[in-house]
Design a protein around this motif. Structure first.
Motif, short mmCIF file in Angstrom:
data_model
loop_
_atom_site.label_atom_id
_atom_site.label_comp_id
_atom_site.label_asym_id
_atom_site.label_seq_id
_atom_site.Cartn_x
_atom_site.Cartn_y
_atom_site.Cartn_z
N VAL A 90 32.38 6.02 -33.79
CA VAL A 90 31.89 4.95 -33.72
C VAL A 90 32.40 4.27 -32.27
CG1 VAL A 90 31.95 2.35 -34.52
CG2 VAL A 90 31.65 4.25 -36.17
N ILE A 91 31.16 3.60 -31.74
CA ILE A 91 31.69 3.11 -30.30
C ILE A 91 31.22 1.70 -30.64
CG2 ILE A 91 31.02 2.42 -28.00
CD1 ILE A 91 30.20 5.95 -29.42
N GLY A 92 32.42 0.83 -30.96
CA GLY A 92 32.37 -0.61 -31.30
C GLY A 92 32.06 -1.71 -29.98
N LEU A 93 31.04 -2.32 -29.98
CA LEU A 93 30.89 -3.33 -28.93
C LEU A 93 30.93 -4.72 -29.33
CD1 LEU A 93 28.09 -2.78 -26.10
CD2 LEU A 93 28.51 -5.24 -27.28
N ASP A 94 31.56 -5.58 -28.45
CA ASP A 94 31.69 -7.02 -28.61
C ASP A 94 32.14 -7.64 -27.47
OD1 ASP A 94 31.58 -9.29 -30.03
OD2 ASP A 94 31.90 -8.32 -32.01
N VAL A 95 31.96 -9.00 -27.22
CA VAL A 95 32.23 -9.89 -26.29
C VAL A 95 33.67 -9.85 -25.56
CG1 VAL A 95 30.16 -11.23 -26.56
CG2 VAL A 95 32.51 -12.04 -27.66
N PRO A 96 33.99 -10.30 -24.58
CA PRO A 96 35.52 -10.22 -24.01
C PRO A 96 36.33 -11.16 -24.99
CG PRO A 96 33.99 -10.08 -22.02
CD PRO A 96 33.09 -10.25 -23.33
N GLU A 97 35.62 -12.18 -25.38
CA GLU A 97 36.44 -13.01 -26.29
C GLU A 97 36.97 -12.46 -27.52
OE1 GLU A 97 33.68 -15.42 -23.46
OE2 GLU A 97 33.52 -13.42 -24.95
N ALA A 98 36.42 -11.55 -27.88
CA ALA A 98 36.59 -10.81 -29.35
C ALA A 98 37.42 -9.49 -29.05
CB ALA A 98 35.37 -10.59 -30.12
N GLN A 99 37.84 -9.14 -28.03
CA GLN A 99 38.41 -7.91 -27.83
C GLN A 99 39.70 -7.71 -28.58
OE1 GLN A 99 39.16 -7.23 -23.33
NE2 GLN A 99 40.23 -5.10 -24.00
N ALA A 147 36.26 1.32 -28.19
CA ALA A 147 35.93 -0.13 -28.14
C ALA A 147 35.28 -0.27 -27.00
CB ALA A 147 37.36 -0.89 -28.37
N LEU A 148 34.24 -1.01 -26.82
CA LEU A 148 33.42 -1.36 -25.57
C LEU A 148 33.21 -2.96 -25.45
CD1 LEU A 148 31.70 -0.43 -23.22
CD2 LEU A 148 30.06 0.04 -24.65
N VAL A 149 33.93 -3.30 -24.55
CA VAL A 149 33.75 -4.96 -24.19
C VAL A 149 32.74 -5.18 -23.20
CG1 VAL A 149 35.01 -6.84 -23.58
CG2 VAL A 149 36.14 -5.08 -24.70
N ALA A 150 31.63 -5.98 -23.84
CA ALA A 150 30.63 -6.41 -22.95
C ALA A 150 29.70 -7.59 -23.49
CB ALA A 150 29.52 -5.25 -22.65
#
Length: 476
Positions: free
Chosen positions: A256-265, A287-290
Motif C-alpha cells: 500500500v502507498i498511502g497518500l494524504d495532505v501534509p497536515e495529516a502526515q 507514505a506519500l505526502v501531497a
C-alpha cells in the motif's frame, strides 16, 4: 462511534424491552474475522426454466465447502450434482424455531433462463417456501442476465423485474440477511462476485445489482490473499475510511502507498507503520505526502509511483465537505469541493494513464456517496462532486477496457466515523435506522467492497457503482 442502541437491544433485557414496546431490533452483523471460516452450511438452490449457471455454481459451492440442497423448482440440479459427485436433495422449509445449524446460509436462484414475465412465478414458489429458513446474517442471491444484453423485449422485461424482487426481499428478510442480484453475461465469470456476496465481507451490501461482462477473469493463486504482488495507491489514507481501505488491501496481500495532505502526515505515518506491524512479511508500506489539489500533484504522484515500478490499483478516497445551502455557499466552498473530490481524480488518472504508470489490467476505484445518488440538503457541492464520480465510472469504463483496466465506484451510506459522530443526535439516528439493516455501516465494510473490486477475479466487473449502505431507504 458506538451504536449504543444496537448494543442495548441485543442484550437480554434490552431485547425484552424492544419486544414489549415494538422497537426495532437490528441484528449484530456477522463480519469477517481472522481465523474464522468465511463459508459453510447449506445453500438452497432454486431455478426458473432452462437455467444456464448450474455447472459453475456447483463448482463454486463445492470449492468453498457449502452443501447444496435443491428446491423442487430446480429440476436439472440433481443431474448436475450427480455429475460432480456432490450431495444434494429436495429442500424442505424449516420451521421458524428450527435450531441455527438446521437453517440455510444462502438462497440462490438461477433466473438466467427466464425469458417471459409468465415464468417469474417460479421465483414466488422458491422464496415463498424458503425465505423463512435463512439463518441470521444469511445471503439471498438471484442470478440473471443484464437486460441490455437480451435480444427480446420480453426477456429484457422479465430480467429487469428481478431488481424489484431482490430489493424487496432485502427489506423483508431482516435478521441481517442481505439480498443482491448478479447479472452475468454469457461467458462471464461469477466466481469472484459470489465469493464476496456469500461471505461475511459483504455484510453491509444489500439491494444491489452487480453486472458481470464476458471478460475472462484470472482467479488468484490464493483466495485469502488475492492482491499478493500488487501495489495499491489509496488517497486520504491517514484516518477513517481511508485507513480501513489501506488495512484491508494490505491484509489481502497488496503493498500500500498511502497518500494524504501534509497536515495529516503524522497520522499517515502511524497508519503505514501499523500495516507493517500487522503484516511484517510484506515489508515497508509507503507514505506519500501531497495535496492532490495542487497544480503539480499529478506529476509528482505519477513520478513517485513510476519510480516504485508502477501501480496496479488506484483508490480515490480523498474528499472534503464544505456544507451550506447553495444560497449561502461561497464560491470558494463550491470550487474547492468540486476540485478535490472530482477534478483531482481526473488529473491524477490522466497522469497515470498517459505515463503508463497504471499497469495493464489495473483497477481504478472511486469513493462516491449516497449523496451523489439522491442529493442532500446543504450539500449541493458535495453531491455534485460525488455524482461526477459516478459519471467518470460510467463514462470511462469502455475506453479503459481496451487496456484491460476496470473502473468502478462504491457509494457508502451512513458509516460510523468521527465525522458522523459529530452529527446532531436526531440526524445520526435517522442515518443509522433508515436502511434494511437498521444500523450504520463500519469503515471496514467500504474497504472490503473495494478490495473485492480490486481483485484479479473482478476483471468482468467495470462501470459498476456499488452502494455500501445496508440498503438505504434514501436514493434509487
Amino acid at each position: 462511534m458506538k451504536d449504543r442502541y444496537l448494543d442495548f437491544v441485543n442484550k437480554p433485557f434490552g431485547a425484552s424491552v424492544a419486544r414489549s414496546i415494538g422497537l426495532p431490533r437490528p441484528e449484530v452483523l456477522r463480519r469477517h474475522a481472522k481465523g474464522q471460516s468465511e463459508f459453510g452450511g447449506i445453500a438452497a438452490i432454486g431455478a426458473g426454466p432452462s437455467p444456464t449457471l448450474f455447472e459453475p455454481l456447483m463448482t463454486l459451492l463445492g470449492s468453498i465447502g457449502m452443501t447444496s440442497v435443491a428446491h423442487e423448482s430446480a429440476l436439472d440440479w440433481l443431474q448436475v450434482a450427480a455429475r460432480h459427485g456432490a450431495m444434494s436433495g429436495r429442500f424442505e422449509p424449516r420451521a421458524p424455531d428450527a435450531p441455527p445449524n438446521d437453517r440455510v446460509q444462502a438462497l440462490i436462484f438461477d433466473a438466467t433462463g427466464i425469458t417471459d414475465s409468465t415464468q417469474l412465478h417460479g421465483l414466488f414458489g422458491f422464496f415463498h417456501d424458503a425465505i423463512r429458513s435463512v439463518a441470521k446474517s444469511g445471503r439471498i442471491i438471484v442470478l440473471g442476465l443484464p437486460p441490455q444484453s437480451c435480444a427480446s423485449p420480453r426477456t429484457w422485461t422479465a430480467q429487469r423485474a428481478l431488481e424489484g424482487l431482490t430489493r424487496s426481499l432485502g427489506k423483508e428478510a431482516r435478521g441481517g440477511i442481505s439480498s443482491n442480484l448478479v447479472q452475468v453475461e454469457p461467458g462471464g465469470d461469477m466466481q469472484g462476485a459470489l465469493r464476496f456476496l456469500l461471505s461475511p465481507r459483504s455484510a453491509y451490501v444489500s439491494g444491489q445489482v452487480v453486472r458481470i461482462d464476458a471478460t475472462p477473469a484470472s482467479p488468484p493463486a490464493d483466495w485469502n490473499q488475492p492482491l499478493a504482488g500488487k501495489r495499491a495507491l489509496v488517497t486520504g489514507a491517514a484516518r477513517g475510511i481511508g485507513a480501513a481501505i489501506a488495512q484491508v488491501l494490505a491484509e489481502r496481500g497488496a503493498h500500500v502507498i498511502g497518500l494524504d495532505v501534509p497536515e495529516a502526515q503524522d497520522a499517515l505515518d502511524q497508519t503505514m507503520l501499523a500495516l507493517e506491524d500487522t503484516w511484517p512479511s510484506q515489508g515497508a508500506h509507503t507514505a506519500l505526502v501531497a495535496d492532490i489539489a495542487a497544480t503539480d500533484a499529478p506529476a509528482t504522484i505519477s513520478e513517485t509511483l513510476a519510480a516504485l515500478g508502477g501501480i496496479d490499483i488506484v483508490v480515490h478516497n480523498a474528499g472534503i465537505t464544505r456544507d451550506k445551502t447553495i444560497a449561502k455557499m461561497t464560491e470558494a466552498a463550491w470550487d474547492s469541493v468540486i476540485d478535490v473530490n472530482l477534478g483531482a481524480q481526473e488529473r491524477i488518472d490522466e497522469a497515470l494513464l498517459n505515463g503508463d504508470v497504471l499497469h495493464m489490467g489495473g483497477r481504478i476505484i472511486g469513493v462516491s456517496s449516497i449523496s451523489g445518488i439522491a442529493g442532500n440538503f446543504g450539500q449541493a457541492n458535495y453531491a455534485t462532486s460525488k455524482a461526477g464520480v459516478i459519471g467518470r465510472v460510467q463514462g470511462m469504463a469502455k475506453p479503459l477496457a481496451a487496456r484491460g483496466i476496470t473502473i468502478n465506484a462504491v457509494a457508502p451510506g451512513f458509516i460510523e466515523t468521527h465525522m458522523t459522530a459529530k452529527m446532531p443526535l436526531a440526524l445520526r439516528e435517522a442515518g443509522r435506522r433508515m436502511n434494511s439493516m437498521s444500523q450504520g455501516g463500519l469503515p471496514v465494510d467500504v474497504a472490503e467492497a473495494i478490495a473485492w473490486l480490486a481483485s484479479p477475479a473482478s476483471s468482468g466487473i467495470t462501470g459498476n457503482v456499488l452502494r455500501v449502505c445496508g440498503q438505504s431507504l434514501i436514493g434509487a
